[in-house]
Design an enzyme around this catalytic site. Structure first.
Site, PDB file in Angstrom:
ATOM      1  CG  ASP A  99      -1.979   1.055   1.180  1.00 46.97           C
ATOM      2  OD1 ASP A  99      -1.928   1.898   0.274  1.00 46.97           O
ATOM      3  OD2 ASP A  99      -2.855   1.045   2.066  1.00 46.97           O
ATOM      4  CG  ASP A 276      -3.207   5.577  -4.730  1.00 48.04           C
ATOM      5  OD1 ASP A 276      -2.367   5.150  -3.912  1.00 48.04           O
ATOM      6  OD2 ASP A 276      -4.371   5.155  -4.771  1.00 48.04           O
TER       7      ASP A 276
END
Length: 404
Positions: A99, A276
């Site tokens: 992540d 992202d």
């Protein structure tokens, strides 16, 4: 301290059709002390995905724009990128979500934490509130092994005793900016991330993370994280860098300034947004999206929540040009469409052509007017450079591929 609120829609909640280990090429030179080291990734392919990918991603973006969110998931709604990390000595291995949009590393979901001589309870608690529910537990410090070249002593980890929606995975490896940890652990301001500690302990000589993905539809889809630098064997040109934006809220993430043109037409003036790995599609402010939809002729498809175009419209599709730090990156027509081999995973028809550009749901000027998600990053190598507060991009063999 009051834990910061975080948004993580559909956290690890997707069933898998397959678990595929990804091959990682050797670094361009032999590793020596403090040189870059690479961590292999694996991918889980979902049996049906989430057909409302756009709605799920958009909810995360809007929460971030509202200022109440400081974390989003690396989860791709069709693919989950994971790594096996060791905790303790001797190490017990846990499969965790990779992540780049959050920074706490935690384990304990679906597999108990095995304490060893290196395990130290701090007496602190940790709590991260995601959109799908809270993760609550105790903080420990322990030895964390990413691979034999990447071993971290006294790393802060959360050991969860309350969690939801993990679907068989054991936690998260947090690779985002350290500021995202603020308020997540009691009696603590910020928690050093794994990348922070690799640098502080001299394992890597720069606090840099290189990320490589290949398109899901490519013959040899692969992925890797490189700590301490980037893998020159994965790029076909120089890495060009741009400073982290000063515009909030994007500045709290891996945020940059960019403009976007469709063909020769500017559709988004230079503005701030984020890069992202945890967002599947490419999102642009609603006013820019309206221009894009008009130019492409795409029509809204209720089954997928994406724009759909005909074969004739695809033949007429122009490239999108992302100008970042004075460098222009071309997203070809093929890169703008969803992999047709995965259409059914998002609720589409096998012969449909769906665009991967969607709307943030709000007009430009929010300080978070775009998200360059996975569908952008599978075409360009990305470098997240904490040492110099910058993000870099480079072309790869897949930049102009026609795999979709």
């Amino acid at each position: 301290m009051v834990p910061s609120t975080r948004s993580l829609s559909y956290l690890l909640a997707l069933p898998a059709l397959a678990f595929l280990p990804l091959l990682v090429s050797a670094l361009p030179h032999p590793r020596t002390a403090s040189s870059p080291a690479t961590l292999k990734l694996a991918v889980r392919i979902n049996s049906y995905g989430i057909k409302n990918i756009a709605a799920a991603d958009r909810a995360r973006i809007q929460a971030r724009q509202a200022g109440g969110s400081s974390s989003i998931s690396v989860t791709n709604d069709v693919m989950l990128y994971t790594a096996d990390i060791g905790v303790g000595n001797p190490a017990t291995y846990y499969t965790v979500l990779v992540d780049t949009g959050s920074s706490n590393t935690w384990i304990g979901a679906n597999k108990a934490y095995e304490k060893t001589a290196t395990s130290q309870e701090t007496g602190n608690t940790f709590c991260v509130a995601y959109g799908s529910g809270n993760v609550v537990g105790e903080e420990y410090t322990d030895t964390v092994t990413l691979n034999s070249d990447l071993v971290i002593d006294n790393q802060s980890i959360g050991v969860a005793f309350e969690y939801s929606g993990t679907n068989g995975l054991n936690g998260i490896l947090g690779l985002g900016p350290v500021d995202l940890t603020q308020g997540t652990v009691s009696n603590t301001d910020k928690v050093a991330t794994v990348t922070d500690n690799l640098y502080k302990q001299g394992t890597i000589n720069s606090e840099v993370l290189g990320v490589f993905f290949a398109p899901a539809s490519s013959d040899d889809s692969s992925g890797e994280l490189t700590f301490g630098g980037y893998d020159a064997s994965k790029i076909t040109g120089d890495v060009s860098y741009v400073p982290i934006t000063s515009t909030s809220p994007a500045s709290g993430y891996w945020g940059i300034d960019q403009s976007i043109s469709y063909g020769d037409t500017l559709i988004l003036d230079e503005t701030a947004g984020i890069v992202d790995t945890g967002t599947t599609l490419i999102y642009i402010a609603s006013d820019a999206f309206d221009k894009y939809q008009s130019a492409t002729g795409g029509t809204f498809d209720e089954a997928t929540d994406l724009l759909k175009i005909s074969s004739d419209q695809y033949d007429q599709l122009s490239s999108l040009y992302f100008t970042i730090g004075g460098v222009t990156y071309e997203l070809t027509p093929n890169a703008q469409i969803w992999p047709r081999s995965l259409n059914t995973a998002i609720g589409g028809t096998t012969d449909g052509i769906y665009l991967v550009v969607s709307s943030t749901g709000s007009s430009s000027g929010s300080g978070d007017d775009f998200t360059n998600g996975y569908c952008f990053l599978e075409r360009f190598y990305s470098v997240f450079d904490t040492t110099n507060s910058q993000v870099g991009f480079a072309t790869t063999e897949y930049t102009y591929a026609t795999t979709n």
